[in-house]
Design a protein around this motif. Structure first.
Motif, PDB file in Angstrom:
ATOM      1  N   LEU A   1     -31.660   7.991   2.886  1.00 18.25           N
ATOM      2  CA  LEU A   1     -32.713   6.979   2.761  1.00 18.25           C
ATOM      3  C   LEU A   1     -32.426   6.038   1.590  1.00 18.25           C
ATOM      4  N   LEU A   2     -32.489   4.727   1.863  1.00 15.22           N
ATOM      5  CA  LEU A   2     -32.315   3.732   0.795  1.00 15.22           C
ATOM      6  C   LEU A   2     -33.690   3.282   0.319  1.00 15.22           C
ATOM      7  N   VAL A   3     -33.971   3.490  -0.956  1.00 11.35           N
ATOM      8  CA  VAL A   3     -35.239   3.038  -1.537  1.00 11.35           C
ATOM      9  C   VAL A   3     -34.917   2.240  -2.793  1.00 11.35           C
TER      10      VAL A   3
ATOM     11  N   GLY B   1     -30.848  -5.053  -3.356  1.00 13.76           N
ATOM     12  CA  GLY B   1     -29.615  -5.057  -2.546  1.00 13.76           C
ATOM     13  C   GLY B   1     -29.516  -3.919  -1.543  1.00 13.76           C
ATOM     14  N   LYS B   2     -30.638  -3.320  -1.141  1.00 15.23           N
ATOM     15  CA  LYS B   2     -30.610  -2.177  -0.200  1.00 15.23           C
ATOM     16  C   LYS B   2     -30.048  -2.585   1.163  1.00 15.23           C
ATOM     17  N   THR B   3     -30.608  -3.686   1.714  1.00 16.01           N
ATOM     18  CA  THR B   3     -30.170  -4.099   3.050  1.00 16.01           C
ATOM     19  C   THR B   3     -28.703  -4.530   3.008  1.00 16.01           C
ATOM     20  N   SER B   4     -28.330  -5.262   1.945  1.00 12.01           N
ATOM     21  CA  SER B   4     -26.932  -5.697   1.816  1.00 12.01           C
ATOM     22  C   SER B   4     -26.006  -4.485   1.734  1.00 12.01           C
ATOM     23  N   LEU B   5     -26.414  -3.481   0.963  1.00 10.64           N
ATOM     24  CA  LEU B   5     -25.583  -2.279   0.802  1.00 10.64           C
ATOM     25  C   LEU B   5     -25.413  -1.565   2.148  1.00 10.64           C
TER      26      LEU B   5
ATOM     27  N   SER C   1     -30.696   4.644   6.247  1.00  8.48           N
ATOM     28  CA  SER C   1     -32.002   4.109   6.621  1.00  8.48           C
ATOM     29  C   SER C   1     -32.566   3.248   5.490  1.00  8.48           C
ATOM     30  N   ASP C   2     -32.776   1.981   5.804  1.00  5.23           N
ATOM     31  CA  ASP C   2     -33.237   1.000   4.816  1.00  5.23           C
ATOM     32  C   ASP C   2     -34.766   0.930   4.830  1.00  5.23           C
ATOM     33  N   THR C   3     -35.371   0.715   3.661  1.00  5.06           N
ATOM     34  CA  THR C   3     -36.839   0.577   3.601  1.00  5.06           C
ATOM     35  C   THR C   3     -37.174  -0.710   2.837  1.00  5.06           C
ATOM     36  N   PRO C   4     -38.338  -1.306   3.099  1.00  5.81           N
ATOM     37  CA  PRO C   4     -38.714  -2.519   2.349  1.00  5.81           C
ATOM     38  C   PRO C   4     -39.063  -2.156   0.906  1.00  5.81           C
ATOM     39  N   GLY C   5     -38.664  -3.029  -0.033  1.00  2.00           N
ATOM     40  CA  GLY C   5     -38.916  -2.731  -1.443  1.00  2.00           C
ATOM     41  C   GLY C   5     -40.187  -3.362  -1.985  1.00  2.00           C
ATOM     42  N   HIS C   6     -40.806  -4.255  -1.201  1.00  3.77           N
ATOM     43  CA  HIS C   6     -42.017  -4.929  -1.682  1.00  3.77           C
ATOM     44  C   HIS C   6     -43.121  -3.896  -1.950  1.00  3.77           C
ATOM     45  N   GLY C   7     -43.858  -4.114  -3.068  1.00  2.00           N
ATOM     46  CA  GLY C   7     -44.889  -3.163  -3.492  1.00  2.00           C
ATOM     47  C   GLY C   7     -45.869  -2.782  -2.390  1.00  2.00           C
ATOM     48  N   LYS C   8     -46.245  -3.767  -1.543  1.00  2.00           N
ATOM     49  CA  LYS C   8     -47.245  -3.491  -0.509  1.00  2.00           C
ATOM     50  C   LYS C   8     -46.676  -2.685   0.661  1.00  2.00           C
ATOM     51  N   LEU C   9     -45.343  -2.604   0.738  1.00  2.00           N
ATOM     52  CA  LEU C   9     -44.741  -1.894   1.884  1.00  2.00           C
ATOM     53  C   LEU C   9     -44.053  -0.600   1.454  1.00  2.00           C
TER      54      LEU C   9
ATOM     55  N   ARG D   1     -31.337  13.877   4.132  1.00  2.00           N
ATOM     56  CA  ARG D   1     -30.290  14.672   3.481  1.00  2.00           C
ATOM     57  C   ARG D   1     -30.095  14.248   2.028  1.00  2.00           C
ATOM     58  N   GLY D   2     -30.359  12.986   1.741  1.00  2.00           N
ATOM     59  CA  GLY D   2     -30.223  12.497   0.378  1.00  2.00           C
ATOM     60  C   GLY D   2     -30.917  11.155   0.242  1.00  2.00           C
ATOM     61  N   VAL D   3     -31.343  10.835  -0.989  1.00  2.00           N
ATOM     62  CA  VAL D   3     -32.037   9.566  -1.232  1.00  2.00           C
ATOM     63  C   VAL D   3     -31.165   8.721  -2.158  1.00  2.00           C
ATOM     64  N   ILE D   4     -31.016   7.429  -1.809  1.00  2.00           N
ATOM     65  CA  ILE D   4     -30.245   6.504  -2.649  1.00  2.00           C
ATOM     66  C   ILE D   4     -31.225   5.476  -3.205  1.00  2.00           C
TER      67      ILE D   4
END
Ligand SMILES: Nc1nc2c(ncn2[C@@H]2O[C@H](COP(=O)(O)OP(=O)(O)OP(=O)(O)O)[C@@H](O)[C@H]2O)c(=O)[nH]1
Ligand SMILES: [Mg+2]
Length: 295
Positions: free
Chosen positions: A67-69, A75-79, A134-142, A156-159
Motif C-alpha cells: 500500500l502506498l500512503v 509522488g505516490k502515483t508517479s512512483l 496500491s495507490d491511495t489519495p493523499g488529500h486530507g479529506k480522502l 504485505r507492507g506499507v510504503i
C-alpha cells in the motif's frame, strides 16, 4: 427322456429380447436429435470446463498487496507508475488522485526472502514474484481510504511516500503517526508473531532542497516525540476514566523518553528509511530488495 423333448413353445422365449436389443441398437446408431445435441455439447464443453477449473489464472485479488500512503503531491502515483513501467521512468504527468488505484507489478523471484533456501539451479528462481502496488489519495479529506486499508491482513507492507524537502514536518508527522498507530494496533491484536513492515520512501531526492533520509528520520522522531506527549495529554483530559484508555493512542512501548522508529520493533512494526527519486528512475532498484524481504 423328458430332457430330450423339445420345448412346447420355444419361439416366444427366443424372440422376447429381440425388440429390446433392436431398439437399443437403433437408438445408438440413430439417436434422437435431442440426445445427439446433448452428447455433442457435453463432449466439447466438459473438457473446456475442466480446463478452466484446473488452469484458472490466479486472480489479482489473491496477490500480496503493498500500500502506498503519504501526503498529497509526495509522488505516490508517479512512483507506482514508474515501478510498473519496463524502463522505470516517471510518467509524463499525474493528476491529484481521488480514488485508489492498483497496478500489478513484479520483482525477480530470486530476491524474495523465501528463495534463500532454494538451490541456485532451481528454475523457479528465474520466475517473477507478482504483487499489487496500491495507490491511495493523499488529500486530507480522502485519507480515510488509506486508513481503512493500512491494517488489513491482505496488506504485505506499507510504503509511506514523502517529499524529501519536508516543508511541513508537522503535517507529515501527523499522517505518519496515524499510520504507525494503525500498524501497532494491528500488530499487537494479531494472533501471528509476524511483524508489520513499513518503508518510509523519501522521494524527490533530485530536488536541491531535499534532505537526506537520516536527517528526515531525526526530524520526524523529534516531532512525533512532541505529538505523543500532547496527544496522550489530550486524551487523559477528555476521558480520564482511570482504565488506561490512553494506551491505545500511545505510540511504541510505554515510557516517557524520546520516540525512535527503532523502538517500534518492540510492538511488532519494522520500519526502514530509503531515499530516492522517481524523476531519476531510482525506485524500482531501491524498493525491490525491501519488497522481496516481505515475502
Ligand atoms: N522533481 C521531482 N518531482 C516528482 C518526483 N516524483 C513525483 N514528482 C512530481 O510531483 C508531482 C505530484 O506527483 P504525484 O505522483 O501525482 O503525487 P501523489 O502523491 O500521487 O499526489 P496525490 O494523488 O495528490 O496524493 C507531479 O508533478 C510529479 O511529476 C520526483 O522524484 N522528483
Ligand atoms: Mg496520486
Amino acid at each position: 427322456m423328458d430332457s430330450t423333448l423339445p420345448s412346447p413353445n420355444p419361439t416366444p422365449l427366443m424372440s422376447a429380447p429381440m425388440p429390446l436389443y433392436d431398439s437399443m441398437l437403433a437408438s445408438i446408431f440413430a439417436p434422437p436429435p435431442a440426445v445427439l445435441i446433448a452428447t455433442l455439447l457435453a463432449t466439447f464443453l466438459v473438457p473446456i470446463f475442466i480446463h478452466f477449473i484446473v488452469f484458472r489464472p490466479r486472480s489479482a485479488i489473491d496477490l500480496p498487496t503493498f500500500l502506498l500512503v503519504g501526503p498529497a503531491a509526495s509522488g505516490k502515483t508517479s512512483l507506482m507508475i514508474s515501478f510498473e513501467s519496463e524502463t522505470g521512468q516517471p510518467p509524463a504527468e499525474t493528476r491529484t488522485s481521488q480514488t485508489p488505484l492498483s497496478l500489478e507489478c513484479s520483482v525477480p523471484a530470486s530476491i524474495a526472502s523465501a528463495s534463500k533456501y532454494r538451490s541456485v539451479n532451481d528454475p523457479s528462481l528465474k520466475a517473477h514474484q507478482r504483487f499489487l502496488l496500491s495507490d491511495t489519495p493523499g488529500h486530507g479529506k480522502l485519507r480515510h481510504i488509506a486508513h481503512s486499508s493500512v491494517s488489513s491482513p491482505a496488506i504485505r507492507g506499507v510504503i509511506f511516500v514523502l517529499d524529501s524537502s519536508l516543508t511541513d514536518v508537522r503535517e507529515v508527522a501527523e499522517y505518519l503517526y496515524d499510520v504507525l498507530l494503525a500498524l501497532q494496533y494491528s500488530a499487537t491484536s494479531s494472533t501471528t508473531t509476524q511483524s508489520k513492515k513499513l518503508l518510509v520512501a523519501c522521494n524527490k531526492s533530485d530536488v536541491f532542497t531535499a534532505l537526506p533520509p537520516s536527517k528526515i528520520q531525526k526530524l520526524l522522531e523529534d516531532e512525533i516525540t512532541q505529538m505523543r506527549v500532547s496527544r496522550s495529554k489530550g486524551i487523559l483530559d477528555v476521558e480520564d476514566d482511570g482504565e488506561g484508555n490512553d494506551e491505545k493512542e500511545w505510540l511504541g512501548e510505554g515510557g516517557e523518553g524520546p520516540f525512535t522508529f527503532q523502538s517500534m520493533e518492540e510492538v511488532g512494526v519494522e520500519i526502514e528509511f530509503k531515499g530516492g527519486s522517481v524523476e531519476n528512475g531510482e525506485w524500482r532498484d531501491r524498493l525491490s530488495p525491501w519488497i522481496g524481504s516481505c515475502f
